[in-house]
Design a protein around this motif. Structure first.
Motif, PDB file in Angstrom:
ATOM      1  N   MET A 101       2.598   1.541   2.443  1.00 25.82           N
ATOM      2  CA  MET A 101       2.560   0.688   3.636  1.00 25.82           C
ATOM      3  C   MET A 101       2.487   1.542   4.902  1.00 25.82           C
ATOM      4  O   MET A 101       1.716   1.253   5.823  1.00 25.82           O
ATOM      5  N   LEU A 102       3.291   2.606   4.961  1.00 26.02           N
ATOM      6  CA  LEU A 102       3.293   3.477   6.138  1.00 26.02           C
ATOM      7  C   LEU A 102       1.934   4.132   6.341  1.00 26.02           C
ATOM      8  O   LEU A 102       1.505   4.337   7.481  1.00 26.02           O
ATOM      9  N   LEU A 103       1.261   4.465   5.252  1.00 28.28           N
ATOM     10  CA  LEU A 103      -0.074   5.051   5.360  1.00 28.28           C
ATOM     11  C   LEU A 103      -1.024   4.075   6.046  1.00 28.28           C
ATOM     12  O   LEU A 103      -1.745   4.441   6.982  1.00 28.28           O
ATOM     13  N   GLY A 104      -1.023   2.821   5.578  1.00 26.36           N
ATOM     14  CA  GLY A 104      -1.904   1.828   6.183  1.00 26.36           C
ATOM     15  C   GLY A 104      -1.584   1.577   7.647  1.00 26.36           C
ATOM     16  O   GLY A 104      -2.486   1.503   8.488  1.00 26.36           O
ATOM     17  N   VAL A 105      -0.297   1.473   7.971  1.00 21.08           N
ATOM     18  CA  VAL A 105       0.111   1.216   9.360  1.00 21.08           C
ATOM     19  C   VAL A 105      -0.240   2.402  10.244  1.00 21.08           C
ATOM     20  O   VAL A 105      -0.776   2.244  11.350  1.00 21.08           O
ATOM     21  N   ALA A 106       0.059   3.624   9.763  1.00 20.90           N
ATOM     22  CA  ALA A 106      -0.189   4.825  10.570  1.00 20.90           C
ATOM     23  C   ALA A 106      -1.663   4.989  10.887  1.00 20.90           C
ATOM     24  O   ALA A 106      -2.035   5.377  12.006  1.00 20.90           O
ATOM     25  N   GLN A 107      -2.531   4.683   9.914  1.00 20.83           N
ATOM     26  CA  GLN A 107      -3.950   4.922  10.106  1.00 20.83           C
ATOM     27  C   GLN A 107      -4.642   3.823  10.899  1.00 20.83           C
ATOM     28  O   GLN A 107      -5.664   4.080  11.531  1.00 20.83           O
ATOM     29  N   THR A 108      -4.139   2.622  10.842  1.00 14.63           N
ATOM     30  CA  THR A 108      -4.815   1.519  11.527  1.00 14.63           C
ATOM     31  C   THR A 108      -4.144   1.101  12.826  1.00 14.63           C
ATOM     32  O   THR A 108      -4.803   0.544  13.709  1.00 14.63           O
ATOM     33  N   GLU A 109      -2.855   1.364  12.952  1.00  8.44           N
ATOM     34  CA  GLU A 109      -2.147   0.909  14.150  1.00  8.44           C
ATOM     35  C   GLU A 109      -1.447   2.026  14.902  1.00  8.44           C
ATOM     36  O   GLU A 109      -0.939   1.801  15.994  1.00  8.44           O
ATOM     37  N   GLY A 110      -1.393   3.213  14.325  1.00  8.07           N
ATOM     38  CA  GLY A 110      -0.871   4.348  15.069  1.00  8.07           C
ATOM     39  C   GLY A 110       0.545   4.756  14.723  1.00  8.07           C
ATOM     40  O   GLY A 110       1.253   4.094  13.962  1.00  8.07           O
ATOM     41  N   LEU A 119       0.158  -7.728   0.900  1.00  7.40           N
ATOM     42  CA  LEU A 119      -0.238  -6.422   1.426  1.00  7.40           C
ATOM     43  C   LEU A 119      -1.554  -5.969   0.791  1.00  7.40           C
ATOM     44  O   LEU A 119      -2.403  -5.368   1.460  1.00  7.40           O
ATOM     45  N   ALA A 120      -1.736  -6.262  -0.510  1.00 10.21           N
ATOM     46  CA  ALA A 120      -2.972  -5.894  -1.196  1.00 10.21           C
ATOM     47  C   ALA A 120      -4.158  -6.630  -0.588  1.00 10.21           C
ATOM     48  O   ALA A 120      -5.235  -6.041  -0.396  1.00 10.21           O
ATOM     49  N   PHE A 121      -3.975  -7.910  -0.288  1.00  8.15           N
ATOM     50  CA  PHE A 121      -5.049  -8.688   0.323  1.00  8.15           C
ATOM     51  C   PHE A 121      -5.482  -8.061   1.645  1.00  8.15           C
ATOM     52  O   PHE A 121      -6.678  -7.926   1.934  1.00  8.15           O
ATOM     53  N   GLY A 122      -4.505  -7.657   2.465  1.00 10.63           N
ATOM     54  CA  GLY A 122      -4.829  -7.024   3.739  1.00 10.63           C
ATOM     55  C   GLY A 122      -5.578  -5.714   3.560  1.00 10.63           C
ATOM     56  O   GLY A 122      -6.522  -5.418   4.301  1.00 10.63           O
ATOM     57  N   ALA A 123      -5.170  -4.922   2.555  1.00  9.69           N
ATOM     58  CA  ALA A 123      -5.839  -3.640   2.314  1.00  9.69           C
ATOM     59  C   ALA A 123      -7.269  -3.850   1.830  1.00  9.69           C
ATOM     60  O   ALA A 123      -8.200  -3.175   2.280  1.00  9.69           O
ATOM     61  N   PHE A 124      -7.474  -4.799   0.902  1.00 12.23           N
ATOM     62  CA  PHE A 124      -8.824  -5.072   0.396  1.00 12.23           C
ATOM     63  C   PHE A 124      -9.725  -5.610   1.508  1.00 12.23           C
ATOM     64  O   PHE A 124     -10.918  -5.297   1.558  1.00 12.23           O
ATOM     65  N   ARG A 125      -9.171  -6.411   2.384  1.00 11.75           N
ATOM     66  CA  ARG A 125      -9.955  -6.954   3.493  1.00 11.75           C
ATOM     67  C   ARG A 125     -10.425  -5.828   4.399  1.00 11.75           C
ATOM     68  O   ARG A 125     -11.573  -5.834   4.866  1.00 11.75           O
ATOM     69  N   LYS A 126      -9.570  -4.856   4.651  1.00 10.72           N
ATOM     70  CA  LYS A 126      -9.963  -3.712   5.479  1.00 10.72           C
ATOM     71  C   LYS A 126     -10.988  -2.838   4.753  1.00 10.72           C
ATOM     72  O   LYS A 126     -11.835  -2.216   5.394  1.00 10.72           O
ATOM     73  N   ALA A 127     -10.900  -2.780   3.411  1.00  7.52           N
ATOM     74  CA  ALA A 127     -11.873  -1.994   2.660  1.00  7.52           C
ATOM     75  C   ALA A 127     -13.262  -2.618   2.746  1.00  7.52           C
ATOM     76  O   ALA A 127     -14.267  -1.911   2.855  1.00  7.52           O
ATOM     77  N   VAL A 128     -13.325  -3.952   2.708  1.00  7.95           N
ATOM     78  CA  VAL A 128     -14.614  -4.646   2.785  1.00  7.95           C
ATOM     79  C   VAL A 128     -15.140  -4.679   4.210  1.00  7.95           C
ATOM     80  O   VAL A 128     -16.338  -4.481   4.457  1.00  7.95           O
ATOM     81  N   ARG A 188     -12.271   5.785   4.618  1.00  5.57           N
ATOM     82  CA  ARG A 188     -11.454   4.607   4.892  1.00  5.57           C
ATOM     83  C   ARG A 188     -11.593   3.531   3.824  1.00  5.57           C
ATOM     84  O   ARG A 188     -10.604   2.977   3.353  1.00  5.57           O
ATOM     85  N   ARG A 189     -12.830   3.225   3.430  1.00  2.13           N
ATOM     86  CA  ARG A 189     -13.030   2.159   2.453  1.00  2.13           C
ATOM     87  C   ARG A 189     -12.315   2.472   1.133  1.00  2.13           C
ATOM     88  O   ARG A 189     -11.648   1.614   0.549  1.00  2.13           O
ATOM     89  N   TRP A 190     -12.473   3.713   0.653  1.00  2.00           N
ATOM     90  CA  TRP A 190     -11.870   4.077  -0.620  1.00  2.00           C
ATOM     91  C   TRP A 190     -10.346   4.112  -0.525  1.00  2.00           C
ATOM     92  O   TRP A 190      -9.652   3.721  -1.472  1.00  2.00           O
ATOM     93  N   ILE A 191      -9.837   4.590   0.598  1.00  2.00           N
ATOM     94  CA  ILE A 191      -8.386   4.662   0.771  1.00  2.00           C
ATOM     95  C   ILE A 191      -7.778   3.265   0.805  1.00  2.00           C
ATOM     96  O   ILE A 191      -6.769   2.986   0.137  1.00  2.00           O
ATOM     97  N   GLU A 192      -8.395   2.361   1.584  1.00  2.00           N
ATOM     98  CA  GLU A 192      -7.878   0.999   1.665  1.00  2.00           C
ATOM     99  C   GLU A 192      -7.981   0.302   0.310  1.00  2.00           C
ATOM    100  O   GLU A 192      -7.075  -0.429  -0.104  1.00  2.00           O
ATOM    101  N   ALA A 193      -9.107   0.515  -0.405  1.00  2.00           N
ATOM    102  CA  ALA A 193      -9.262  -0.073  -1.734  1.00  2.00           C
ATOM    103  C   ALA A 193      -8.203   0.481  -2.690  1.00  2.00           C
ATOM    104  O   ALA A 193      -7.642  -0.261  -3.509  1.00  2.00           O
ATOM    105  N   GLY A 194      -7.924   1.788  -2.568  1.00  2.00           N
ATOM    106  CA  GLY A 194      -6.889   2.392  -3.406  1.00  2.00           C
ATOM    107  C   GLY A 194      -5.511   1.827  -3.105  1.00  2.00           C
ATOM    108  O   GLY A 194      -4.726   1.567  -4.021  1.00  2.00           O
ATOM    109  N   LEU A 195      -5.222   1.631  -1.809  1.00  2.00           N
ATOM    110  CA  LEU A 195      -3.949   1.031  -1.438  1.00  2.00           C
ATOM    111  C   LEU A 195      -3.834  -0.383  -1.995  1.00  2.00           C
ATOM    112  O   LEU A 195      -2.790  -0.789  -2.501  1.00  2.00           O
TER     113      LEU A 195
END
Length: 210
Positions: free
Chosen positions: A31-40, A91-100, A188-195
């Protein structure tokens, strides 16, 4: 001080388990990875505070015996597992949405959530994770603060909160650093899909755990 000295071995044993667990990658770190990379960094640090607060809540609950009740009540643990799995799927839905549809703006331009909401997201992730409850039950079995009264129990809770906070703040700082940001931007796409996949697997394991 001499009264506290008798509890130091138990504190050290319990805190050693906590350090290993907090330093190990898991749903909170993902979760921290996703927040840090997309929101700072700011939002990641606030989320880390929420995670540490959630950990402290479970810690207090186990000291009060709630954790023991949950471990004995199958329906309560089952309900907690389903709640945790549902949150991980969200959280998975949010990550997949960012990957797409990855955001086209850079990190400074991303619209940030309010700090209370970011804190709450980290808090909810931690307190709805049955594995965290089981983890704190394991620490409770050490009996670090048993028989020590309110002062010893309070010192134990505060120390555990500080350890959890420092560990997750370190993750937030690392994951929001410039090299990590550049690597994230490139894949980014692969990382978000992996998350997203990680959260789905974690949700499935929580929901199917017995």
């Amino acid at each position: 001080m001499s009264g506290f000295a008798a509890y130091l071995p138990g504190f050290i044993a319990a805190y050693s388990i906590l350090v290993v667990a907090a330093a190990s990658p898991g749903p909170a770190v993902a979760m921290l990875l996703g927040v840090a990379q997309t929101e700072g960094r700011r939002d990641a640090l606030v989320a880390a505070l929420g995670i540490a607060a959630g950990s402290a809540t479970i810690n207090v609950a186990t000291l009060l015996g709630v954790g023991l009740i949950l471990s004995q009540a199958a329906w309560a643990m089952g309900a907690l597992r389903l709640i945790g799995a549902g949150y991980l799927l969200w959280l998975a839905f949010g990550a997949f949405r960012k990957a797409v549809h990855p955001p086209r703006v850079n990190a400074r331009e991303v619209r940030r959530r309010s700090l209370p909401r970011r804190f709450l997201s980290g808090y909810l992730l931690q307190v709805t994770n049955p594995k965290a409850v089981i983890f704190w039950l394991a620490i409770a079995s050490v009996g670090a603060a048993q028989g020590g009264g309110l002062a010893v129990a309070s010192a134990f809770v505060i120390g555990a909160f500080v350890i959890s906070l420092l560990a997750h703040v370190a993750w937030a700082l690392l994951l929001s650093s410039a090299p990590i940001r550049r690597g994230y931007a490139a894949g980014r796409r692969w990382i978000e899909a992996g998350l997203g996949a990680f959260f789905v697997i974690a949700a499935w394991k929580l929901a199917s755990a017995r």
